[in-house]
Design a protein around this motif. Structure first.
Motif, PDB file in Angstrom:
ATOM      1  N   ARG A  76      23.892  61.843  40.274  1.00  0.00           N
ATOM      2  CA  ARG A  76      25.337  61.614  40.149  1.00  0.00           C
ATOM      3  C   ARG A  76      26.106  62.884  39.808  1.00  0.00           C
ATOM      4  O   ARG A  76      27.176  63.129  40.355  1.00  0.00           O
ATOM      5  CB  ARG A  76      25.618  60.575  39.064  1.00  0.00           C
ATOM      6  CG  ARG A  76      25.128  59.179  39.364  1.00  0.00           C
ATOM      7  CD  ARG A  76      25.328  58.310  38.133  1.00  0.00           C
ATOM      8  NE  ARG A  76      24.946  56.930  38.329  1.00  0.00           N
ATOM      9  CZ  ARG A  76      23.705  56.469  38.257  1.00  0.00           C
ATOM     10  NH1 ARG A  76      22.707  57.296  38.017  1.00  0.00           N
ATOM     11  NH2 ARG A  76      23.444  55.189  38.433  1.00  0.00           N
ATOM     12  N   TYR A 298      19.357  53.717  42.062  1.00  0.00           N
ATOM     13  CA  TYR A 298      20.555  54.448  42.485  1.00  0.00           C
ATOM     14  C   TYR A 298      20.176  55.406  43.608  1.00  0.00           C
ATOM     15  O   TYR A 298      19.304  56.252  43.439  1.00  0.00           O
ATOM     16  CB  TYR A 298      21.150  55.238  41.314  1.00  0.00           C
ATOM     17  CG  TYR A 298      22.432  55.965  41.658  1.00  0.00           C
ATOM     18  CD1 TYR A 298      23.673  55.328  41.541  1.00  0.00           C
ATOM     19  CD2 TYR A 298      22.405  57.275  42.109  1.00  0.00           C
ATOM     20  CE1 TYR A 298      24.845  55.996  41.860  1.00  0.00           C
ATOM     21  CE2 TYR A 298      23.570  57.951  42.431  1.00  0.00           C
ATOM     22  CZ  TYR A 298      24.791  57.301  42.297  1.00  0.00           C
ATOM     23  OH  TYR A 298      25.960  57.955  42.620  1.00  0.00           O
ATOM     24  N   GLN A 300      22.003  57.979  46.440  1.00  0.00           N
ATOM     25  CA  GLN A 300      23.262  58.605  46.841  1.00  0.00           C
ATOM     26  C   GLN A 300      23.046  59.434  48.095  1.00  0.00           C
ATOM     27  O   GLN A 300      22.140  60.257  48.161  1.00  0.00           O
ATOM     28  CB  GLN A 300      23.782  59.494  45.702  1.00  0.00           C
ATOM     29  CG  GLN A 300      25.091  60.188  46.008  1.00  0.00           C
ATOM     30  CD  GLN A 300      25.671  60.857  44.780  1.00  0.00           C
ATOM     31  OE1 GLN A 300      25.959  60.211  43.783  1.00  0.00           O
ATOM     32  NE2 GLN A 300      25.864  62.156  44.838  1.00  0.00           N
ATOM     33  N   ALA A 400      27.174  55.774  47.614  1.00  0.00           N
ATOM     34  CA  ALA A 400      26.107  55.471  46.659  1.00  0.00           C
ATOM     35  C   ALA A 400      25.784  53.989  46.690  1.00  0.00           C
ATOM     36  O   ALA A 400      26.681  53.143  46.854  1.00  0.00           O
ATOM     37  CB  ALA A 400      26.530  55.882  45.245  1.00  0.00           C
TER      38      ALA A 400
END
Lengths: 405, 58
Positions: A76, A298, A300, A400
Motif C-alpha cells: 500500500r 490484499y 494491488q 486493489a
C-alpha cells in the motif's frame, strides 16, 4: 548393561552407554574423521544447531503463523509513513494500526536502525507524534489477525490445546516495560509484557503462552487469533500480564505508555508465532512466497499512465459500461472489495478518453480469484464491442482487491 | 462518507462507498467480507444507503 568411560583430555569424561536390548545390535561407527552428531535430548528435542527443529513439534513447514513478520512487504505505502486513525488502518501488509485519537503515532516500513544479528533487512518503525495522555478507554495498537485456517492445528478450545510461543525483535529509543497481547475474538485475552532496559539496542523477546482449552476459536476463513503490540492502553482495556483473562483487552496492567513520550521511536521485526514452548530461529520465507501469502488478503495492481499503456484491457459491453477481467495471483480469503485510484478509459482504436464515474462488481462475477470489474461512464458514449484500456491519471494509479480480516 | 447501492444489469450488484463524492470502494455482498460487515453495522445504526441509479449499470 555395561558402559565405556573415556576420560577427557584435560578434565571430565564421556560415558558411552547401551540400553537394554533384545539380542545383539550392531552400531557401525563412521569411517571418516569428524565429530558425531548430537542426538535429541531426553525430551525429544534436537537443537537447531544440530540440524533439528529445536522444538518437540518436529516440523518445518509453515512454522511461523505470522505473515510478513520480517516486514518486507508494503504494497500500500511502499515505505511511506502512515498516521494512526480512529478506524483500523492497514499499513505494511497484514499489519493493522488503530488509535482512539487520530495522529498520535505513525508507522512506516523501515530499514534497520542498526545491524541485527539475525539478519533482518526491514522492520516497522513506530513513532510517537506527541506527549499523549492515555485515558482509561484509550487504545493505541499495532496488530495482526491470523486466519482460522492457519491456526486450526493448535486445537485451542479443546482439552488438547497446544502451547505456543510468540517471539520478535525490538529496538527502542525509549526504555520501559511495554505491553502486548494475544487474543481470540473478544472472548479471551492473554496480555504480556516485555522489558527494554537498554535503549537503541536490538533484543529478542520471547513469550510462551499455554494453549487455551476454553472458548470457541475460528478455524476457517475468519479471525482465528490476534497478536498485538500496545503503544498505549488505558485501564479499561488492560489486564494482568501472563495469564488468560476472559474479556477483551489490549495491553497489560502497568505497561509503559509509549505514545506518552513525544518522538519516542520503536522498531519491531522478526515477529513469529509458532507451536511449542521454545522460540526457534525465524522462519525466513522467500520474498515471492511471502508476497503470495499477503496477496490472499490484499492484492494491488499498478496502473500505467502512458496513453499506449497495456496495463489493463477490457471491452465495452454497452455505451455506458466497460468490463475488465482480472486474474488474481491467489485465491483470496473471501470475495474482495475493490478500490481504485482515479482512472480514465482510453478507446484502443481511436485513443479517445473517457472519465469513469463509478465502478461495480457484477454479482455473478464476484469470484475470489477471477473477479470482473465494470467501469461506468456518463453520458453514454462508448461503443459496444470495442476494446478499452484502463489507465491511471497519475503515476501512483492502482486497482486493489481487499479481503482483509 | 456515504454508501450507495450499485446495480448491474438492473440488479443489485454491490455496495459503493463514497467519500467527498468520490467512490473509494465497491463492496461485494458477502458476509465474509469485512467491508460488507462494516456496512451492515452502519445499517444497524439506523442509516440508509443512497438508492441505486435507475438506469444503466451503475
Amino acid at each position: 548393561m555395561s558402559s565405556i568411560v573415556v576420560s577427557g583430555d584435560t578434565s571430565g569424561a564421556v560415558t558411552l552407554s547401551a540400553p537394554a536390548v533384545a539380542g545383539t545390535v550392531t552400531v557401525t561407527l563412521p569411517s571418516a574423521s569428524g565429530t558425531m552428531a548430537v542426538l535429541p535430548t531426553a525430551t525429544g528435542v534436537l537443537a537447531e544447531s544440530a540440524g533439528g527443529t529445536g522444538t518437540t513439534t518436529g516440523y518445518y513447514g509453515f512454522k511461523n503463523r505470522i505473515i510478513n513478520g520480517a516486514m518486507v512487504i508494503d504494497q500500500r505505502n511502499a515505505g511511506n509513513t502512515v498516521n494512526n486513525t480512529t478506524a483500523g488502518l492497514y499499513t505494511l501488509d497484514r499489519w493493522l494500526i488503530y488509535g482512539s485519537v487520530s495522529a498520535k503515532f505513525r508507522v512506516a516500513q523501515s530499514g534497520m536502525p542498526a545491524v541485527n544479528s539475525a539478519g533482518f533487512s526491514y522492520c516497522i518503525q513506530i513513532y510517537s507524534l506527541a506527549n499523549t495522555t492515555v485515558s482509561a478507554s484509550d487504545i493505541y495498537v499495532l496488530s495482526q489477525y491470523i486466519e482460522g485456517y492457519n491456526i486450526a492445528d493448535m486445537l485451542w478450545g479443546t482439552a488438547s490445546a497446544k502451547s505456543f510461543t510468540v517471539s520478535f525483535w525490538v529496538y527502542s529509543t525509549l526504555t520501559g516495560t511495554f505491553g502486548g497481547y494475544v487474543k481470540g475474538g473478544s472472548t479471551y485475552t492473554y496480555p504480556f509484557t516485555y522489558t527494554v532496559s537498554s535503549a537503541n539496542t536490538w533484543q529478542q523477546v520471547s513469550v510462551t503462552i499455554p494453549g487455551q482449552t476454553a472458548g470457541t476459536w475460528n478455524t476457517t476463513n475468519g479471525i482465528g487469533f490476534t497478536v498485538g503490540f500496545s503503544f498505549g492502553t488505558g485501564s479499561t482495556y488492560t489486564a494482568a500480564a501472563n495469564s488468560w483473562t476472559g474479556g477483551d483487552y489490549y495491553g497489560a496492567t502497568g505497561q509503559t505508555q509509549f505514545v506518552s513520550t513525544s518522538a519516542a521511536t520503536m522498531y519491531i521485526t522478526g515477529v513469529q508465532l509458532e507451536k511449542g514452548s521454545t522460540a526457534t530461529a525465524f522462519d525466513y520465507r522467500d520474498y515471492g512466497r511471502e508476497m503470495i501469502m499477503c496477496q490472499r488478503y490484499y492484492t494491488q495492481f499498478g496502473l500505467e499512465q502512458a496513453s499506449s499503456s497495456l496495463s489493463q484491457l477490457g471491452v465495452a459491453y454497452q455505451a455506458t459500461t466497460a468490463v475488465f477481467p482480472y486474474i488474481l495471483p491467489v485465491k483470496m480469503r473471501s470475495q474482495p472489495t475493490v478500490s481504485a485510484s482515479t482512472t480514465e478509459l482510453v478507446e484502443w482504436q481511436t485513443l479517445n478518453t473517457y472519465t469513469p464515474t463509478t465502478y461495480t462488481l457484477p454479482t455473478a462475477q464476484q469470484a475470489t480469484q477471477s473477479p470482473l470489474i465494470a467501469i461506468n461512464i456518463s453520458p453514454s458514449s462508448m461503443t459496444a464491442g470495442r476494446v478499452y484500456t484502463l489507465r491511471a491519471t497519475s503515476t501512483a494509479g492502482y486497482i486493489a482487491f481487499i479481503s482483509e480480516l | 462518507m456515504i454508501y450507495k447501492l450499485m446495480n448491474f444489469q438492473g440488479q443489485l450488484a454491490c455496495i459503493g462507498k463514497f467519500e467527498n463524492g468520490v467512490q473509494t470502494m465497491a463492496i461485494p455482498i458477502n458476509p465474509d467480507n469485512t467491508d460488507y460487515q462494516a456496512y451492515l453495522a452502519w445499517l444497524e445504526e439506523g442509516n440508509t444507503p443512497e438508492p441505486a441509479d435507475e438506469q444503466g449499470a451503475a
